[in-house]
Enzyme design. Structure first.
Site, PDB file in Angstrom:
ATOM      1  N   HIS A   1     -10.726   0.849  -2.961  1.00  0.00           N
ATOM      2  CA  HIS A   1     -12.107   0.623  -2.515  1.00  0.00           C
ATOM      3  C   HIS A   1     -13.222   1.470  -3.548  1.00  0.00           C
ATOM      4  O   HIS A   1     -12.628   2.467  -4.006  1.00  0.00           O
ATOM      5  CB  HIS A   1     -12.177   1.546  -1.260  1.00  0.00           C
TER       6      HIS A   1
ATOM      7  N   CYS B   1      -2.081  -3.143   7.683  1.00  0.00           N
ATOM      8  CA  CYS B   1      -1.826  -3.980   6.449  1.00  0.00           C
ATOM      9  C   CYS B   1      -0.564  -4.540   6.433  1.00  0.00           C
ATOM     10  O   CYS B   1      -0.469  -5.784   6.011  1.00  0.00           O
ATOM     11  CB  CYS B   1      -1.916  -3.001   5.164  1.00  0.00           C
TER      12      CYS B   1
ATOM     13  N   ASP C   1       0.667  -1.204  -0.027  1.00  0.00           N
ATOM     14  CA  ASP C   1       0.171   0.269  -0.215  1.00  0.00           C
ATOM     15  C   ASP C   1       0.734   1.080  -0.003  1.00  0.00           C
ATOM     16  O   ASP C   1       0.454   2.126   0.783  1.00  0.00           O
ATOM     17  CB  ASP C   1      -0.847   0.121   1.166  1.00  0.00           C
TER      18      ASP C   1
ATOM     19  N   LYS D   1      -6.872  -5.014  -3.420  1.00  0.00           N
ATOM     20  CA  LYS D   1      -7.777  -5.383  -2.215  1.00  0.00           C
ATOM     21  C   LYS D   1      -8.594  -4.380  -1.831  1.00  0.00           C
ATOM     22  O   LYS D   1      -8.225  -3.232  -1.798  1.00  0.00           O
ATOM     23  CB  LYS D   1      -6.673  -6.074  -1.046  1.00  0.00           C
TER      24      LYS D   1
HETATM   25 ZN   LIG Z   1      -8.356   0.835   3.018  1.00  0.00          ZN
END
Ligand SMILES: [Zn+2]
Length: 210
Positions: free
Chosen positions: A55, A158, A15, A113
């Protein structure tokens, strides 16, 4: 020392996106500072996988999806307690893009994800319902990787869940801690260190890799 990095080793960069860096929607303090270290680390690996939080608008991990709720409060979702976050990493937005200064052209996979509206996914392996697989374990196994080094954002979410799930999937796991930064919500940094230690997952410095 972790020994030489080899053909069965992979670096998982978690990320490293605009929204998780200062100025972004869910900024991890000093998150941008790890980019040069991560670039240097990645250069020592023949194999690198990136993850990208991704998202849809109105995601159920966003505080804005609940009238009256503020970020960092929690809600009970079908799968359990979920921390609410500021809107971040919305599909197709600049905030969701990987950092432009992330220089890892040889990365072989970008795994997205968190794209199910009703389920968050801290881990690169299993979504927060702890049932829905992302497919990463199968990918890594099929390609013959046995050892995973994890770096990125955020250390206490994460990175942590990715490292723990990689361990559960039977991979050897090491967290490159100086190539991570954390958020620290309600003691989550200390809790992460404790949980990683309990599983025997070492946290090392980038200088000892490769
Ligand atoms: Zn998130």
């Amino acid at each position: 020392m972790t020994g030489q990095v080899g053909e069965r080793d992979i670096l998982l960069i978690v990320d490293l996106q605009n929204d998780f860096c200062p100025g972004g929607g869910l900024a991890v303090p000093h998150g941008d500072e790890i980019v040069p270290l991560v670039n240097g680390l990645a250069a020592r690996f023949a194999h690198v996988v990136l993850t990208q939080d991704w998202h849809p608008r109105g995601h159920l991990s966003f505080a804005s999806s609940y009238p009256g709720k503020q970020p960092y409060e929690t809600v009970d979702l079908a799968y359990g307690t979920q921390v609410l976050w500021p809107d971040h990493c919305v599909q197709g937005t600049r905030g969701a893009e990987l950092r432009a200064d992330l220089a890892v052209p040889h990365a072989e996979l970008v795994l997205r994800k968190g794209y199910h509206r009703e389920i968050d996914s801290y881990s690169a392996f299993v979504e927060n319902d702890r049932k829905t697989a992302t497919g990463l374990a199968g990918y890594l196994r099929e390609r013959g990787f046995t050892r995973i080094f994890v770096a990125g954002l955020a250390f206490d979410f994460c990175v942590r869940y990715s490292a723990e799930d990689a361990h559960r999937e039977g991979f050897k796991v090491t967290v490159v801690e100086d190539a991570c930064r954390g958020i620290d919500v309600a003691g989550s940094m200390a809790q992460t260190r404790r949980c990683l230690a309990e599983l025997g997952i070492p946290c090392i410095g980038a200088g000892t890799v490769g």
